[in-house]
Design an enzyme around this catalytic site. Sequence first.
Site, PDB file in Angstrom:
ATOM      1  N   TRP A 190      -3.119  -2.441  -1.533  1.00  0.00           N
ATOM      2  CA  TRP A 190      -2.731  -3.750  -2.070  1.00  0.00           C
ATOM      3  C   TRP A 190      -3.384  -4.748  -1.121  1.00  0.00           C
ATOM      4  CZ3 TRP A 190       1.678  -5.350  -5.449  1.00  0.00           C
ATOM      5  CH2 TRP A 190       1.939  -6.724  -5.381  1.00  0.00           C
ATOM      6  N   ARG A 233       4.302   0.951  -6.395  1.00  0.00           N
ATOM      7  CA  ARG A 233       4.244   0.005  -5.285  1.00  0.00           C
ATOM      8  C   ARG A 233       3.222  -1.097  -5.525  1.00  0.00           C
ATOM      9  NH1 ARG A 233       6.467   2.268  -0.577  1.00  0.00           N
ATOM     10  NH2 ARG A 233       5.140   1.049   0.802  1.00  0.00           N
ATOM     11  N   HIS A 246      33.791 -35.056 -10.554  1.00  0.00           N
ATOM     12  CA  HIS A 246      33.363 -35.970 -11.622  1.00  0.00           C
ATOM     13  C   HIS A 246      33.495 -35.334 -13.006  1.00  0.00           C
ATOM     14  CE1 HIS A 246      32.058 -39.090  -8.868  1.00  0.00           C
ATOM     15  NE2 HIS A 246      31.479 -38.150  -8.143  1.00  0.00           N
ATOM     16  N   GLU A 287      23.201 -13.428 -15.390  1.00  0.00           N
ATOM     17  CA  GLU A 287      22.202 -12.532 -15.966  1.00  0.00           C
ATOM     18  C   GLU A 287      22.710 -11.109 -16.157  1.00  0.00           C
ATOM     19  OE1 GLU A 287      18.968 -13.328 -12.982  1.00  0.00           O
ATOM     20  OE2 GLU A 287      17.726 -13.206 -14.774  1.00  0.00           O
ATOM     21  N   GLU A 315      21.154 -20.281  -7.582  1.00  0.00           N
ATOM     22  CA  GLU A 315      20.610 -18.938  -7.739  1.00  0.00           C
ATOM     23  C   GLU A 315      21.727 -17.893  -7.838  1.00  0.00           C
ATOM     24  OE1 GLU A 315      18.089 -17.627  -8.673  1.00  0.00           O
ATOM     25  OE2 GLU A 315      18.001 -15.606  -7.895  1.00  0.00           O
ATOM     26  N   ASN A 363      -1.106   1.192   6.063  1.00  0.00           N
ATOM     27  CA  ASN A 363      -0.263   0.295   5.282  1.00  0.00           C
ATOM     28  C   ASN A 363       0.314  -0.715   6.250  1.00  0.00           C
ATOM     29  OD1 ASN A 363       1.665  -0.969   3.727  1.00  0.00           O
ATOM     30  ND2 ASN A 363       3.063   0.779   3.679  1.00  0.00           N
ATOM     31  N   GLY A 364       0.072  -2.000   6.003  1.00  0.00           N
ATOM     32  CA  GLY A 364       0.584  -3.024   6.905  1.00  0.00           C
ATOM     33  C   GLY A 364      -0.502  -4.028   7.226  1.00  0.00           C
ATOM     34  N   LYS A 407      22.235 -15.310 -11.002  1.00  0.00           N
ATOM     35  CA  LYS A 407      22.269 -13.848 -10.829  1.00  0.00           C
ATOM     36  C   LYS A 407      23.491 -13.274 -11.528  1.00  0.00           C
ATOM     37  CE  LYS A 407      19.183 -12.997 -10.044  1.00  0.00           C
ATOM     38  NZ  LYS A 407      18.037 -13.802  -9.840  1.00  0.00           N
ATOM     39  N   CYS A 419       0.823  -1.210   0.000  1.00  0.00           N
ATOM     40  CA  CYS A 419       0.000   0.000   0.000  1.00  0.00           C
ATOM     41  C   CYS A 419       0.858   1.261   0.000  1.00  0.00           C
ATOM     42  CB  CYS A 419      -0.874   0.034   1.237  1.00  0.00           C
ATOM     43  SG  CYS A 419      -1.842  -1.448   1.459  1.00  0.00           S
ATOM     44  N   LYS A 435      11.425  -9.226 -18.142  1.00  0.00           N
ATOM     45  CA  LYS A 435      10.984  -9.446 -16.758  1.00  0.00           C
ATOM     46  C   LYS A 435       9.992 -10.598 -16.670  1.00  0.00           C
ATOM     47  CE  LYS A 435      10.763  -8.729 -12.401  1.00  0.00           C
ATOM     48  NZ  LYS A 435      11.886  -9.306 -11.665  1.00  0.00           N
TER      49      LYS A 435
HETATM   50  C1  AGP Z   1      15.303 -14.123 -12.614  1.00  0.00           C
HETATM   51  O1  AGP Z   1      16.281 -13.224 -12.279  1.00  0.00           O
HETATM   52  C2  AGP Z   1      14.798 -14.053 -13.991  1.00  0.00           C
HETATM   53  N1  AGP Z   1      14.262 -12.799 -14.294  1.00  0.00           N
HETATM   54  C3  AGP Z   1      13.995 -15.244 -14.466  1.00  0.00           C
HETATM   55  O2  AGP Z   1      14.761 -16.392 -14.287  1.00  0.00           O
HETATM   56  C4  AGP Z   1      12.621 -15.463 -13.813  1.00  0.00           C
HETATM   57  O3  AGP Z   1      12.793 -15.902 -12.493  1.00  0.00           O
HETATM   58  C5  AGP Z   1      11.811 -16.485 -14.620  1.00  0.00           C
HETATM   59  O4  AGP Z   1      11.617 -16.005 -15.926  1.00  0.00           O
HETATM   60  C6  AGP Z   1      10.495 -16.824 -13.978  1.00  0.00           C
HETATM   61  O5  AGP Z   1       9.697 -15.696 -13.818  1.00  0.00           O
HETATM   62  P1  AGP Z   1       8.401 -15.748 -12.917  1.00  0.00           P
HETATM   63  O6  AGP Z   1       8.849 -15.940 -11.511  1.00  0.00           O
HETATM   64  O7  AGP Z   1       7.707 -14.446 -13.129  1.00  0.00           O
HETATM   65  O8  AGP Z   1       7.577 -16.911 -13.373  1.00  0.00           O
END
Ligand code: AGP
Length: 607
Positions: free
Chosen positions: A73, A27, A503, A487, A480, A99-100, A484, A2, A602
């Site tokens: 939200w 937000r 291996h 990417e 992960e 908000n909260g 990161k 919110c 995204k």
């Molecule tokens: C993560 O940094 C990426 N942007 C990508 O791997 C992302 O996690 C993936 O495309 C899945 O997206 P989602 O969580 O919106 O389904």
Amino acid sequence: MCGIMGYVGPREAAPVLLDGLRRLEYRGYDSAGIAVANGAISVRKAEGKIDRLGALLEAAPLAGTAGIGHTRWATHGEPNDVNAHPHSDPSGEFVVVHNGIIENFSRLRDELGAEGHDFASDTDSEILAHLVSRHYDGDLVAAVRLAVARAEGAYALVVMTSHEPGRIVAVRRISPLVVGLGDGETFLASDIPAVLHHTRDFLVVEDGELVVVTADGAVIETIEGEAVERDVLRVEWDAERAEKGGYDHFMLKEIYEQPAVVTETVAGRLDAEGSVWLEDVRFDDAFAAELDRIWVAACGTAYHAGLVGREIFQRILRIPTSVEYAHEMRYGDPIITGSSLTVAISQSGETADTLAAARLAAGRGSRLLALTNVVGSTLSREAADVLYTRAGPEVSVASTKAYLAMLVGQYLLALRIGRARHAVDAELAKRIGHGLHVLPGQVESVLGNEAQVAAAAESLVDADDIYFIGRGLDYAVAMEGSLKLKEISYLHSEAMPAGELKHGTLALVTRGTPVVVVITQGAVYDKTLSAVQEVKARGGRVIAVAYEDDDEILRHADTVLGIPRADDLLGPVCAVVPLQLLAYHVAKLRGHDIDQPRNLAKSVTVE
Ligand code: AGP
């Protein structure tokens, strides 16, 4: 999450509030509203975009020079006109925006209900308007104090009454709140960018403080009433930086939001005993008890969150769990039998592959649970159960805070299922519950070591290949961390279980090859250390993410990035933070477009 606005000054309040709410749109919200005092208080509010509220105000304008506003939200109660803020007491003489989450909302609602209070909405926030009016005896500050003394949870609460014109009272417990100091006018907002075009002078309201706002300025004290001296913060950011909350990039801003994200995701869902209440997870205890398999379907970072989930579900619940890349699962003819739950994880809730895998699993009789960050997303609409992560909108393509929230969501889910099938006893529930409650502070302390991570990043800028290793939960985190880095730095990196190194990949480790090891899991500590020694024996350079009181690792690694000691089950949550910062700083040193890395989107809504 919110957004909050407040205004007292010589101007008409409605347009100022509306403009501020538009600047808080990032937000995320599902409804918006404002209240303006002009003798009596009038409210306009509407579900949907701020334009709908704008249209309402055009049709029925509000005059008056003091007011409060809100973008909501949804947490308690669906997004609709009635649940939108501001909320009033029955007399309409007291209005609040909040908000909260008020965690003891049901108890307070029952108590007030027994006293004859009727409620118009399904929200926890409306309770606060009733509480303030119930305690009002000619002094709004005293009434707000008494009201919040009854409320447990997180909040930024802003209150106005027709009895005290030109005065707004606000309190902060966890959720953010700032005061903008203008010339003969004063603003309140959830964050600085909302009013930066009006003023550059701010007072930041800290946790546990109350502020009284008039056109002449603001007076801050603690909620208990002790005077507070607060220096004025002069903000020199330009508009672009302001949007990023003063950070250079959205990614860094989002990394720093993580303590608050953990708090929000847990708020109102977990008590000190580790008992969990997940509002939109609707399956009953019998279903949880009979469950014989969990499927997790996701892509990218969400898949990596699922790897952590698999470890948790198997270790805590002893339920066989498969984590599938959604794009593989959808064409893989998975054998779904018995009583199963499919946890589809997706920040956006719109990833095409994840939706397809989720539909396939549901079509084959598996109960579908969406773990997502976006209220009303396709995935959340199609699932039988939804667990929202409350990370707020994530702008950076490289996901950080949404990942952390996904981990927290899975711990909550494990507790919910585990208590129902008696796989989690009171002691374990308390342990995990405690771990989640102290997590925000621990993440905060890892963020305090950013400079050390930035220094470590310098040694990676020119690397050709970087390897990430770990075992069990540490391996999931290593995956992960590697993604990161890939990417946003465009460096080649690869993660693998520490035991797998010998291996094959060890052939690539020569003098100076960087290897990042995540080493938090006590049960396999020595085994992981053996892999570190294999790397060192070939001249490789080891950067370790380890508990800060681990003296052993200091003797083996070239660099140690410390994290606070935690229960091993929760270790990965903090361990990912230095890896996020490492990726960020390597990419920054290489001069890349951090928030919008090349070739990536995204939300991947196509196959
Ligand atoms: C993560 O940094 C990426 N942007 C990508 O791997 C992302 O996690 C993936 O495309 C899945 O997206 P989602 O969580 O919106 O389904």
